[in-house]
Enzyme design. Structure first.
Site, PDB file in Angstrom:
ATOM      1  N   CYS A 116       0.784  -1.237   0.075  1.00 10.01           N
ATOM      2  CA  CYS A 116       0.035  -0.118   0.067  1.00 10.01           C
ATOM      3  C   CYS A 116       0.870   1.250  -0.079  1.00 10.01           C
ATOM      4  CB  CYS A 116      -0.987   0.087   1.335  1.00 10.01           C
ATOM      5  SG  CYS A 116      -0.188  -0.387   2.838  1.00 10.01           S
ATOM      6  N   ARG A 139      -5.629   4.250  -6.723  1.00  9.92           N
ATOM      7  CA  ARG A 139      -6.176   5.022  -5.644  1.00  9.92           C
ATOM      8  C   ARG A 139      -6.996   6.086  -6.286  1.00  9.92           C
ATOM      9  NH1 ARG A 139      -4.013   4.792  -0.525  1.00  9.92           N
ATOM     10  NH2 ARG A 139      -5.953   5.934   0.259  1.00  9.92           N
TER      11      ARG A 139
HETATM   12  N1  NVA Z   1      -0.601   0.353   8.110  1.00 14.45           N
HETATM   13  C1  NVA Z   1      -0.120   1.445   7.575  1.00 14.45           C
HETATM   14  C2  NVA Z   1      -0.749   1.800   6.310  1.00 14.45           C
HETATM   15  C3  NVA Z   1      -0.336   3.250   5.653  1.00 14.45           C
HETATM   16  C4  NVA Z   1      -1.192   3.341   4.380  1.00 14.45           C
HETATM   17  C5  NVA Z   1      -0.408   2.461   8.778  1.00 14.45           C
HETATM   18  O1  NVA Z   1      -1.315   2.594   9.172  1.00 14.45           O
HETATM   19  O2  NVA Z   1       0.337   3.560   8.829  1.00 14.45           O
HETATM   20  N1   CP Z   2      -1.339   3.936   1.150  1.00 15.82           N
HETATM   21  C1   CP Z   2      -1.798   5.255   1.682  1.00 15.82           C
HETATM   22  O1   CP Z   2      -2.764   5.524   2.294  1.00 15.82           O
HETATM   23  O2   CP Z   2      -0.672   6.116   1.491  1.00 15.82           O
HETATM   24  P1   CP Z   2      -0.662   7.594   2.145  1.00 15.82           P
HETATM   25  O3   CP Z   2      -0.628   7.196   3.857  1.00 15.82           O
HETATM   26  O4   CP Z   2       0.213   8.189   1.633  1.00 15.82           O
HETATM   27  O5   CP Z   2      -1.957   8.415   2.252  1.00 15.82           O
END
Ligand code: NVA
Ligand code: CP
Length: 300
Positions: free
Chosen positions: A259, A287
Site C-alpha cells: 500500500c 487509488r
Molecule cells: N498500516 C499503515 C498503512 C499506511 C497506508 C498505517 O496505518 O500506517
Molecule cells: N497508502 C496510503 O494510504 O498512503 P498515504 O498514507 O500516503 O496516504
C-alpha cells in the site's frame, strides 16, 4: 450504499460496481475525457495522520470530477482541540457534500456518519483502509483478469490493511492467508467472519502462507501511531519479510503489492520491491480512479 466506512458494509455487487466505474474513469482519463460528474460538489478532507497518496489522490480526484476539495488538517480544526465529532459532523454537513476522514479510532468515523447527514469515506483508521483495498482489488483484476481461484498471501502485521484485505478478498472470492507473529493477528471478529464466509488461513509460517500465492501483499511493521513500538516490532517481525527466498514459494507469476509507504529492508527487500515496482505503482495510481468512483457513487 450511503458511506464507505469499512468493506464489511459493502456487498460483493457494491464492490464490483465501484471497480467497474473505476475502470471506466481510468479509461476516460487516459483518453483525455473529463466529465464533471460532481460539478460544484464540495468534499472536506480531514487528516489526523500524515498522508501522501490519500491526500493527493482525493484532492486531484474531486478536482477532476468538477468538484472542490478542502484539505482540513486536524491540527487546524477545532476537532484537534477537543470539539466533539458529533458537533463537527453536524456543522460540516451544513457546508459540504461529503467528508473523507483519516483518523485513529474507527468509532470516530462511524460517529461522523451517524451524526452528520452527508456521505463519509474512511481514508484510513487503525482498524481499516477500505479505499486502499478497492484500489488493490482494481489492480489485481487488471493484472489477473478476474478474482476467481486466486490466493492472496499477506505477510506481516495484522493491521488495518490486513483487516480490510481479508474482507475484500473473501467478498471477491479469493482465498486469503496471513502469516504473522503471535500477538499481531488481525481483528478477531474479522477473522471469524472470514473463516465462516470464505477461505481464510492464519499461520506463523511465511512459507505456508505464501505457498502458491497469486498475490503477495505486505505493509509496514509499525503503523502510524505505533512509532514508539518500532524497536519491539522490528524484533517481533524478523523473518516476516517479503524477500527473494520467500517468493520462491509463490506462483512464478505472482504479483507483489504494497500500500506504501514501504520500509525497504524491513517488510520487503529492495530487490523484490523494484522487481515489482510496476504493479506497486499501478496500485498507487489506482487509488485515484477507485476513489473517484467511490465519490461519484456516494455524491452524485
Ligand atoms: N498500516 C499503515 C498503512 C499506511 C497506508 C498505517 O496505518 O500506517
Ligand atoms: N497508502 C496510503 O494510504 O498512503 P498515504 O498514507 O500516503 O496516504
Amino acid at each position: 450504499m450511503r458511506h464507505l466506512l469499512k468493506l464489511q458494509d459493502l456487498t460483493r455487487e457494491d464492490i464490483l460496481s465501484i471497480l467497474n466505474l473505476a475502470d471506466q474513469l481510468k479509461f476516460e482519463r487516459l483518453n483525455g475525457v473529463q466529465k464533471d460528474y460532481l460539478k460544484g460538489k464540495k468534499m472536506g478532507l480531514i487528516f489526523q495522520k500524515a498522508s501522501t497518496r490519500t491526500r493527493v489522490s482525493f484532492e486531484v480526484g474531486i478536482y477532476e470530477l468538477g468538484g472542490y476539495g478542502l484539505f482540513l488538517s486536524s491540527s487546524d480544526l477545532q476537532i484537534g482541540r477537543g470539539e466533539p465529532v458529533q458537533d463537527t459532523a453536524r456543522v460540516l454537513s451544513r457546508y459540504l457534500d461529503g467528508i473523507m476522514i483519516r483518523t485513529f479510532a474507527q468509532q470516530e468515523v462511524e460517529d461522523l456518519a451517524k451524526y452528520g447527514s452527508i456521505p463519509v469515506i474512511n481514508g484510513l483508521t487503525d482498524y481499516a483502509h477500505p479505499c486502499q483495498v478497492l484500489a488493490d482489488l482494481m489492480t489485481i483484476r487488471e493484472y489477473k483478469g478476474s478474482f476467481k481461484g486466486l490466493k492472496m498471501a499477506f505477510i506481516g502485521d495484522g493491521n488495518n490493511m490486513a483487516n480490510s484485505l481479508a474482507v475484500g478478498a473473501v467478498k471477491t472470492g479469493m482465498s486469503f492467508a496471513i502469516a504473522c507473529p503471535e500477538g499481531y493477528e488481525p481483528d478477531a471478529q474479522i477473522m471469524k467472519w472470514a473463516e465462516e464466509n470464505g477461505e481464510f488461513t492464519i499461520t506463523h509460517s511465511v512459507k505456508e502462507a505464501i505457498a502458491d500465492a497469486d498475490v503477495v501483499y505486505t505493509d509496514v511493521w509499525a503503523s502510524m501511531g505505533q512509532e514508539s513500538e518500532r524497536q519491539k516490532r522490528i524484533a517481533a517481525f524478523a523473518g516476516y519479510q517479503v524477500n527473494a527466498e520467500n517468493m520462491k514459494y509463490a506462483k512464478p507469476d505472482a504479483m507483489v503489492m504494497h500500500c506504501l509507504p514501504a520500509h525497504r529492508g524491513e517488510e520487503i527487500t529492495d530487490d523484490v520491491f523494484e522487481a515489482h515496482a510496476k504493479e506497486i505503482f499501478d496500485e498507487a495510481e489506482n487509488r485515484l480512479h477507485a476513489q473517484k468512483a467511490v465519490m461519484v457513487k456516494l455524491l452524485k
